[in-house]
Design an enzyme around this catalytic site. Structure first.
Site, mmCIF file in Angstrom:
data_model
loop_
_atom_site.group_PDB
_atom_site.id
_atom_site.type_symbol
_atom_site.label_atom_id
_atom_site.label_comp_id
_atom_site.label_asym_id
_atom_site.label_seq_id
_atom_site.Cartn_x
_atom_site.Cartn_y
_atom_site.Cartn_z
ATOM 1 C CG ASP A 14 -1.911 1.113 1.228
ATOM 2 O OD1 ASP A 14 -2.873 1.019 0.445
ATOM 3 O OD2 ASP A 14 -1.740 2.079 1.997
ATOM 4 C CG ASN A 22 -4.639 10.899 -5.436
ATOM 5 O OD1 ASN A 22 -4.025 11.001 -6.480
ATOM 6 N ND2 ASN A 22 -5.314 9.822 -5.104
ATOM 7 C CG HIS A 27 -7.643 12.333 -8.220
ATOM 8 N ND1 HIS A 27 -7.684 11.367 -7.250
ATOM 9 C CD2 HIS A 27 -8.396 13.366 -7.753
ATOM 10 C CE1 HIS A 27 -8.424 11.769 -6.244
ATOM 11 N NE2 HIS A 27 -8.869 12.979 -6.520
ATOM 12 C CG ASP A 31 -4.651 7.801 -11.948
ATOM 13 O OD1 ASP A 31 -4.924 7.247 -10.862
ATOM 14 O OD2 ASP A 31 -5.517 8.290 -12.696
ATOM 15 C CD GLU A 57 -4.271 3.967 -1.365
ATOM 16 O OE1 GLU A 57 -4.383 4.138 -0.151
ATOM 17 O OE2 GLU A 57 -5.215 4.182 -2.151
#
Length: 137
Positions: A14, A22, A27, A31, A57
């Site tokens: 994680d 973010n 975002h 990504d 994530e």
């Protein structure tokens, strides 16, 4: 694993502080950070290992023919590789880290239970200060 009687470890990873990434950079950058992590994972893992996105994530890595000791070594090496390859967003270099949990599938254990144990170990790693890997009990 069961057919051949060989060990299988499952790791859950994680990304640390992903919400802050973010919120700070957007975002799209989040990504791109996920893609960066996957590139590092693919470059670093053995050919027989498998990686997949597990949600948000989080990522799951299947490590066939792997004991807990070797699995810990593999995922720790992956952490070191990730810290050597900075993620670039614009002109800014960001350090991406992850917390991980590792569990070895027991002979009669359903896969979901192995994943749950890895998940608990991963959250224990986060509580212990992040950017570390713990092996499930």
């Amino acid at each position: 694993m069961r057919r051949r009687g060989t060990p299988l470890c499952i790791a859950l990873l994680d990304i640390d502080n992903f919400k802050r990434l973010n919120d700070t950079f957007g975002h799209r950058t989040g990504d791109e950070a996920l893609q960066h992590l996957v590139c590092v994972i693919r470059d670093d893992l053995r050919s027989e290992d498998t990686v997949g996105r597990f949600g948000g994530e989080e990522f799951i890595i299947l490590l066939p023919d792997t004991t807990e000791e070797l699995g810990l070594e593999i995922i720790t090496r992956l952490q070191r590789s990730l810290t050597k390859r900075f993620f670039l967003t614009g002109n800014q270099r960001l350090l991406i880290t992850f917390s991980g949990g590792l569990s070895r599938m027991l002979p009669d254990e359903p896969p979901g239970e192995t994943i749950d144990r890895a998940d608990r170990a991963m959250y224990a790693a986060k509580r212990a200060g992040k950017n570390r890997v713990l092996v499930a009990a």
